[in-house]
Design an enzyme around this catalytic site. Sequence first.
Site, PDB file in Angstrom:
ATOM      1  N   GLU A  97       0.853  -1.188   0.000  1.00  0.00           N
ATOM      2  CA  GLU A  97       0.000   0.000   0.000  1.00  0.00           C
ATOM      3  C   GLU A  97       0.893   1.243   0.000  1.00  0.00           C
ATOM      4  OE1 GLU A  97      -3.431   0.379  -0.179  1.00  0.00           O
ATOM      5  OE2 GLU A  97      -2.528   2.329  -0.539  1.00  0.00           O
ATOM      6  N   ARG A 139       3.761   9.723  15.874  1.00  0.00           N
ATOM      7  CA  ARG A 139       4.856   8.760  15.792  1.00  0.00           C
ATOM      8  C   ARG A 139       6.063   9.360  15.059  1.00  0.00           C
ATOM      9  NH1 ARG A 139       1.686   3.607  13.629  1.00  0.00           N
ATOM     10  NH2 ARG A 139       0.392   5.273  12.783  1.00  0.00           N
ATOM     11  N   LEU A 181      -0.505   4.510   0.211  1.00  0.00           N
ATOM     12  CA  LEU A 181      -1.250   5.720   0.588  1.00  0.00           C
ATOM     13  C   LEU A 181      -0.547   6.481   1.712  1.00  0.00           C
ATOM     14  CD1 LEU A 181      -2.783   5.071   3.480  1.00  0.00           C
ATOM     15  CD2 LEU A 181      -4.384   3.899   1.982  1.00  0.00           C
ATOM     16  N   ARG A 182      -0.820   7.800   1.739  1.00  0.00           N
ATOM     17  CA  ARG A 182      -0.247   8.665   2.769  1.00  0.00           C
ATOM     18  C   ARG A 182      -1.312   9.007   3.805  1.00  0.00           C
ATOM     19  NH1 ARG A 182       1.067  13.215  -1.361  1.00  0.00           N
ATOM     20  NH2 ARG A 182      -0.887  12.303  -2.053  1.00  0.00           N
ATOM     21  N   CYS A 193       5.959   5.543   8.672  1.00  0.00           N
ATOM     22  CA  CYS A 193       6.558   4.744   7.592  1.00  0.00           C
ATOM     23  C   CYS A 193       8.029   5.022   7.312  1.00  0.00           C
ATOM     24  CB  CYS A 193       5.758   4.931   6.309  1.00  0.00           C
ATOM     25  SG  CYS A 193       4.166   4.118   6.399  1.00  0.00           S
ATOM     26  N   LYS A 215       3.006  15.627  10.454  1.00  0.00           N
ATOM     27  CA  LYS A 215       2.667  16.412   9.261  1.00  0.00           C
ATOM     28  C   LYS A 215       1.214  16.879   9.429  1.00  0.00           C
ATOM     29  CE  LYS A 215       0.894  12.965   6.098  1.00  0.00           C
ATOM     30  NZ  LYS A 215       0.960  12.400   4.763  1.00  0.00           N
TER      31      LYS A 215
END
Length: 371
Positions: free
Chosen positions: A95, A269, A97-98, A204, A262
């Site tokens: 995956e 995290r 995705l952000r 991530c 962000k």
Amino acid sequence: QAVSLGRLQFSADVSEGVVASDVIFITVGTPSDHNGAADMSAVKAVAVTLAQSMDRYKVVVDKSTMPVGSSKLVAKIIQENQPSPLEYDVISNPEFLREGSAVEDFLNPDRIVIGTDSERAAGIMSELYSPIRAPLMITDPASAEMIKYASNCFLATKVSFINAMANICEAVDADVKEVALGMGYDRRIGFEFLRAGPGFGGSCFPKDSRAMLSIARGNGYDFQLLQGVLDVNQAQQDIIVDSINGLLNEKSRVGVLGLSFKPNTDDMRDSPAIKVIAGLQKKGHDIVAYDPVAVDNAKKYLQNITYAAGPYETAEGSDIIVLITEWEEFKYLDWRKMKDLLNKPIVFDTRNCLDPQTLRRIGFTYQGIGR
Ligand code: UDX
């Protein structure tokens, strides 16, 4: 709407879900263990449970980011835990995705990667994804698993590269935003992921870079370049702390805007805010902070902080404003009002998202990253 149409159902019963499905996605967390490797305990546990409930052929999809070889590992666990032998395929489908734009990213991906040696599973997955318009790449499982790590590590490399450039720009009086723009026009480089800042965080990039280093080490390769990416990232927050400290002559009250790693998420995290705030506290400064959504989470990571109700309350009585997360609302503040509320008109913009000229005209001392 999907629930009322009967197209989406929730259940806490694994076997109910397994029996009802042809394709099963494993999406559990794979956090870093104490050595930086991906902790596979949740994946293993779920593989055991789903194996025990299998009633016919299933495609089991490794969606979580897992080290190379994980689809083989999951397949072995299923084989060992099935009550009776049934056919199945375990495939890798990473995956990309952000956080903050997950649905948009899922529906409009740059590519869909399927890693499998089974034609049957490849056919089912192609059909499943057919409504989504994107290049569909079918490859072997190990390559699919590597694609995810390679992509995240490369993006992390871009961020560390521009942060290193920013530190040099600072010294030679260049503006890293101009440099990034000039680089970005080169189509081989592109504009994305060249925003200098306080370093990458989140669930991530740091975790996947550490896991990739561990995979490399485990295979006898010393991935020095990637170690450098993490070192630059670590150092970036120390540089920022020293820089802020240099702007303050004495123990001060520091107003922090933004805590999440962000905008548009409350995820703390590996947020750069954690290290920057801890560093400032170590130098004896008091912290007052505001974030539109991350405060509840922040309380688990940060100690001895005063939380303010908004940006203006953060400014009130502070000796400097440090912007750590580029939330949209911080870009449109009334900076004249901010100046009146602050003890000293100093702003440290770790995201280069404010206009230095406007702020300087109003009478601020403006400091960005590499400008
Ligand atoms: C990332 C990947 O983009 C996504 O494909 C993957 O599935 C999960 O990891 P995410 O962690 O949600 O997504 O955030 P992303 O927008 O990629 O940003 C990661 C970090 O890099 C953030 O801390 C961000 O502030 C930082 N960053 C990003 C920069 O400092 N500069 C940039 O130019 C871009």
